[in-house]
Write a protein that holds these residues in place. Structure first.
Motif, PDB file in Angstrom:
ATOM      1  N   LYS A  63       2.916 -17.505  -0.987  1.00  0.00           N
ATOM      2  CA  LYS A  63       2.820 -16.441   0.021  1.00  0.00           C
ATOM      3  C   LYS A  63       2.276 -16.948   1.342  1.00  0.00           C
ATOM      4  CE  LYS A  63       1.934 -12.651  -3.212  1.00  0.00           C
ATOM      5  NZ  LYS A  63       0.898 -11.664  -3.584  1.00  0.00           N
ATOM      6  N   GLN A  79      -4.520 -13.441   5.588  1.00  0.00           N
ATOM      7  CA  GLN A  79      -4.802 -12.000   5.408  1.00  0.00           C
ATOM      8  C   GLN A  79      -5.508 -11.819   4.070  1.00  0.00           C
ATOM      9  OE1 GLN A  79      -1.989 -12.778   2.774  1.00  0.00           O
ATOM     10  NE2 GLN A  79      -2.664 -10.640   2.691  1.00  0.00           N
ATOM     11  N   HIS A 100       4.737   0.186  -0.008  1.00  0.00           N
ATOM     12  CA  HIS A 100       3.460  -0.164  -0.634  1.00  0.00           C
ATOM     13  C   HIS A 100       3.650  -0.042  -2.140  1.00  0.00           C
ATOM     14  CE1 HIS A 100      -0.943  -0.463  -1.098  1.00  0.00           C
ATOM     15  NE2 HIS A 100      -0.815   0.466  -2.044  1.00  0.00           N
ATOM     16  N   GLY A 101       3.336  -1.105  -2.848  1.00  0.00           N
ATOM     17  CA  GLY A 101       3.433  -1.066  -4.309  1.00  0.00           C
ATOM     18  C   GLY A 101       2.061  -0.792  -4.892  1.00  0.00           C
ATOM     19  N   PHE A 106      -2.638   5.264  -9.955  1.00  0.00           N
ATOM     20  CA  PHE A 106      -3.275   5.534  -8.650  1.00  0.00           C
ATOM     21  C   PHE A 106      -2.505   6.567  -7.818  1.00  0.00           C
ATOM     22  CE2 PHE A 106      -4.656   0.791  -8.736  1.00  0.00           C
ATOM     23  CZ  PHE A 106      -5.763   1.091  -9.521  1.00  0.00           C
ATOM     24  N   THR A 113      -5.200  11.575  -1.008  1.00  0.00           N
ATOM     25  CA  THR A 113      -6.068  11.052   0.064  1.00  0.00           C
ATOM     26  C   THR A 113      -5.364  10.073   0.988  1.00  0.00           C
ATOM     27  OG1 THR A 113      -6.801   9.246  -1.319  1.00  0.00           O
ATOM     28  CG2 THR A 113      -8.127  11.225  -1.392  1.00  0.00           C
ATOM     29  N   ILE A 115      -3.109   6.218   1.389  1.00  0.00           N
ATOM     30  CA  ILE A 115      -3.413   4.848   0.970  1.00  0.00           C
ATOM     31  C   ILE A 115      -4.640   4.397   1.756  1.00  0.00           C
ATOM     32  CG2 ILE A 115      -2.555   2.516   0.586  1.00  0.00           C
ATOM     33  CD1 ILE A 115       0.288   3.518   1.065  1.00  0.00           C
ATOM     34  N   GLN A 118      -9.506   0.397   0.532  1.00  0.00           N
ATOM     35  CA  GLN A 118     -10.393   0.036  -0.571  1.00  0.00           C
ATOM     36  C   GLN A 118     -11.335  -1.075  -0.143  1.00  0.00           C
ATOM     37  OE1 GLN A 118     -10.067   2.452  -2.374  1.00  0.00           O
ATOM     38  NE2 GLN A 118      -8.335   2.526  -3.737  1.00  0.00           N
ATOM     39  N   ARG A 120     -10.527  -4.075   0.927  1.00  0.00           N
ATOM     40  CA  ARG A 120      -9.998  -5.021   1.919  1.00  0.00           C
ATOM     41  C   ARG A 120     -10.151  -4.475   3.341  1.00  0.00           C
ATOM     42  NH1 ARG A 120      -6.661  -9.146  -1.174  1.00  0.00           N
ATOM     43  NH2 ARG A 120      -6.344  -8.147  -3.170  1.00  0.00           N
ATOM     44  N   VAL A 135       3.557  -6.561  -5.958  1.00  0.00           N
ATOM     45  CA  VAL A 135       2.160  -6.209  -5.642  1.00  0.00           C
ATOM     46  C   VAL A 135       1.676  -5.104  -6.586  1.00  0.00           C
ATOM     47  CG1 VAL A 135       0.626  -5.248  -3.871  1.00  0.00           C
ATOM     48  CG2 VAL A 135       2.344  -6.926  -3.222  1.00  0.00           C
ATOM     49  N   ARG A 138       0.728  -6.043 -10.193  1.00  0.00           N
ATOM     50  CA  ARG A 138      -0.564  -6.705 -10.415  1.00  0.00           C
ATOM     51  C   ARG A 138      -1.589  -5.718 -10.965  1.00  0.00           C
ATOM     52  NH1 ARG A 138      -1.979  -6.685  -5.560  1.00  0.00           N
ATOM     53  NH2 ARG A 138      -3.846  -7.930  -5.562  1.00  0.00           N
ATOM     54  N   HIS A 139      -1.358  -4.423 -10.701  1.00  0.00           N
ATOM     55  CA  HIS A 139      -2.354  -3.416 -11.095  1.00  0.00           C
ATOM     56  C   HIS A 139      -1.935  -2.614 -12.322  1.00  0.00           C
ATOM     57  CE1 HIS A 139      -4.524  -4.008  -7.322  1.00  0.00           C
ATOM     58  NE2 HIS A 139      -3.386  -3.915  -6.673  1.00  0.00           N
ATOM     59  N   VAL A 166       2.717 -10.187   6.185  1.00  0.00           N
ATOM     60  CA  VAL A 166       2.240  -8.958   5.552  1.00  0.00           C
ATOM     61  C   VAL A 166       1.915  -7.949   6.656  1.00  0.00           C
ATOM     62  CG1 VAL A 166       0.466  -7.923   4.067  1.00  0.00           C
ATOM     63  CG2 VAL A 166       1.271 -10.252   3.609  1.00  0.00           C
TER      64      VAL A 166
HETATM   65  C1  HQG Z   1      -4.835   1.314  -4.451  1.00  0.00           C
HETATM   66  C2  HQG Z   1      -2.012  -9.446  -2.737  1.00  0.00           C
HETATM   67  C3  HQG Z   1      -6.391   5.273  -5.517  1.00  0.00           C
HETATM   68  C4  HQG Z   1      -3.751   0.444  -3.840  1.00  0.00           C
HETATM   69  C5  HQG Z   1      -0.794  -8.621  -2.416  1.00  0.00           C
HETATM   70  C6  HQG Z   1      -3.937  -0.826  -4.657  1.00  0.00           C
HETATM   71  C7  HQG Z   1      -1.179  -7.840  -1.200  1.00  0.00           C
HETATM   72  C8  HQG Z   1      -5.663   3.624  -4.101  1.00  0.00           C
HETATM   73  C9  HQG Z   1      -5.433  -0.863  -4.909  1.00  0.00           C
HETATM   74  C10 HQG Z   1      -2.668  -7.889  -1.173  1.00  0.00           C
HETATM   75  C11 HQG Z   1      -5.839   4.484  -2.987  1.00  0.00           C
HETATM   76  C12 HQG Z   1      -6.153  -1.869  -4.033  1.00  0.00           C
HETATM   77  C13 HQG Z   1      -3.252  -6.513  -1.299  1.00  0.00           C
HETATM   78  C14 HQG Z   1      -6.312   5.789  -3.237  1.00  0.00           C
HETATM   79  C15 HQG Z   1      -5.086   2.607  -2.272  1.00  0.00           C
HETATM   80  N1  HQG Z   1      -6.573   6.136  -4.505  1.00  0.00           N
HETATM   81  N2  HQG Z   1      -5.934   4.014  -5.359  1.00  0.00           N
HETATM   82  N3  HQG Z   1      -6.480   6.664  -2.241  1.00  0.00           N
HETATM   83  N4  HQG Z   1      -5.480   3.833  -1.879  1.00  0.00           N
HETATM   84  N5  HQG Z   1      -5.193   2.470  -3.621  1.00  0.00           N
HETATM   85  O1  HQG Z   1      -5.540  -5.606  -4.361  1.00  0.00           O
HETATM   86  O2  HQG Z   1      -2.290  -3.651  -1.677  1.00  0.00           O
HETATM   87  O3  HQG Z   1      -1.733 -12.272  -3.972  1.00  0.00           O
HETATM   88  O4  HQG Z   1      -6.974  -4.400  -2.651  1.00  0.00           O
HETATM   89  O5  HQG Z   1      -2.483   1.029  -4.017  1.00  0.00           O
HETATM   90  O6  HQG Z   1       0.342  -9.407  -2.228  1.00  0.00           O
HETATM   91  O7  HQG Z   1      -2.597  -4.149  -4.163  1.00  0.00           O
HETATM   92  O8  HQG Z   1      -3.991 -11.631  -3.174  1.00  0.00           O
HETATM   93  O9  HQG Z   1      -4.548  -4.123  -2.527  1.00  0.00           O
HETATM   94  O10 HQG Z   1      -3.245  -0.737  -5.872  1.00  0.00           O
HETATM   95  O11 HQG Z   1      -0.667  -8.301  -0.003  1.00  0.00           O
HETATM   96  O12 HQG Z   1      -2.457 -12.928  -1.679  1.00  0.00           O
HETATM   97  O13 HQG Z   1      -5.924   0.438  -4.593  1.00  0.00           O
HETATM   98  O14 HQG Z   1      -3.084  -8.689  -2.256  1.00  0.00           O
HETATM   99  O15 HQG Z   1      -1.960 -10.657  -2.110  1.00  0.00           O
HETATM  100  O16 HQG Z   1      -5.810  -3.150  -4.475  1.00  0.00           O
HETATM  101  O17 HQG Z   1      -2.855  -5.926  -2.514  1.00  0.00           O
HETATM  102  P1  HQG Z   1      -5.794  -4.400  -3.516  1.00  0.00           P
HETATM  103  P2  HQG Z   1      -2.987  -4.384  -2.765  1.00  0.00           P
HETATM  104  P3  HQG Z   1      -2.569 -11.949  -2.782  1.00  0.00           P
END
Ligand code: HQG
Length: 185
Positions: A63, A79, A100-101, A106, A113, A115, A118, A120, A135, A138-139, A166
């Motif tokens: 990435k 990032q 947004h994945g 969630f 509310t 996105i 959190q 980040r 993405v 992963r969750h 990104v």
């Molecule tokens: C969720 C990876 C409940 C959000 C990827 C996500 C990405 C909520 C999780 C980068 C919410 C946070 C970031 C709400 C957001 N209620 N859940 N109101 N708002 N969320 O990991 O976007 O491999 O901090 O949907 O490629 O998953 O690390 O963010 O599921 O670019 O380089 O809360 O991380 O990159 O999870 O991933 P994260 P993300 P890397």
């Protein structure tokens, strides 16, 4: 390209995005770490760590998570930070929509509310739906949200594009969201 040194790379991302203190280094306000100190301190955890290894990690990262500064003396994550660093990104006009994945568990909360970033610094969005699926996976079971970025932009929301492609923004209120290919089962 094959990602090399997975363990070292994962730890590097922890250090450069979240916990530089984990190896006793500091980042400047723009998120840069000194390469010399980083290597010296990484060696304590990974004795064979070297500049060559670091260069390979940066070059082969799937990435493009890291970038060297112009003279190669500094390195930072492109990032993904939880630390408050100023990446000096300029506001950009986003494409009509972005994705947004997330995980299905969630979705209910997100539709209430919006996105939220959190832990980040920004909410992460992608131009490609395939990226969002990865993405979200992963969750848990992935659900894809389509974001009406054209309308957000019209209404004054700011978007940035990281050096590795990104899309970043502060938050996405529910009214700009649509679940695509819904499967919350
Ligand atoms: C969720 C990876 C409940 C959000 C990827 C996500 C990405 C909520 C999780 C980068 C919410 C946070 C970031 C709400 C957001 N209620 N859940 N109101 N708002 N969320 O990991 O976007 O491999 O901090 O949907 O490629 O998953 O690390 O963010 O599921 O670019 O380089 O809360 O991380 O990159 O999870 O991933 P994260 P993300 P890397």
């Amino acid at each position: 390209m094959i990602e090399k040194y997975k363990k070292e790379s994962k730890f590097l991302s922890l250090v450069l995005r979240h916990h530089p203190e984990a190896i006793g280094i500091t980042l400047d306000k723009h998120g840069w770490a000194e390469v010399g100190t980083l290597i010296k301190n990484m060696k304590r955890k990974f004795p064979v760590f070297s500049l060559k290894m670091l260069e390979e990690i940066v070059a082969t990262d799937g990435k493009q998570r890291y970038a060297f500064g112009e003279d190669g003396a500094k390195i930072r994550a492109n990032q993904g930070h939880s630390l408050a660093v100023e990446l000096e990104l300029l506001p950009q006009t986003p494409p009509e929509c972005l994705y947004h994945g997330t995980a299905n568990r969630f979705v209910e909360s997100i539709l209430k509310t919006g996105i939220l970033k959190q832990t980040r610094q920004y909410v992460h969005l992608s131009a490609a739906i395939e990226t969002a699926i990865k993405v979200g996976s992963r969750h848990g079971k992935p659900v894809i949200l389509k974001v009406d970025t054209a309308r957000m932009h019209e209404q004054g929301y700011t978007f940035y594009l990281s050096a590795n492609g990104v899309w970043l923004t502060d938050k996405v209120p529910p009214k700009f969201l649509e679940v695509v290919g819904e499967d919350r089962g």
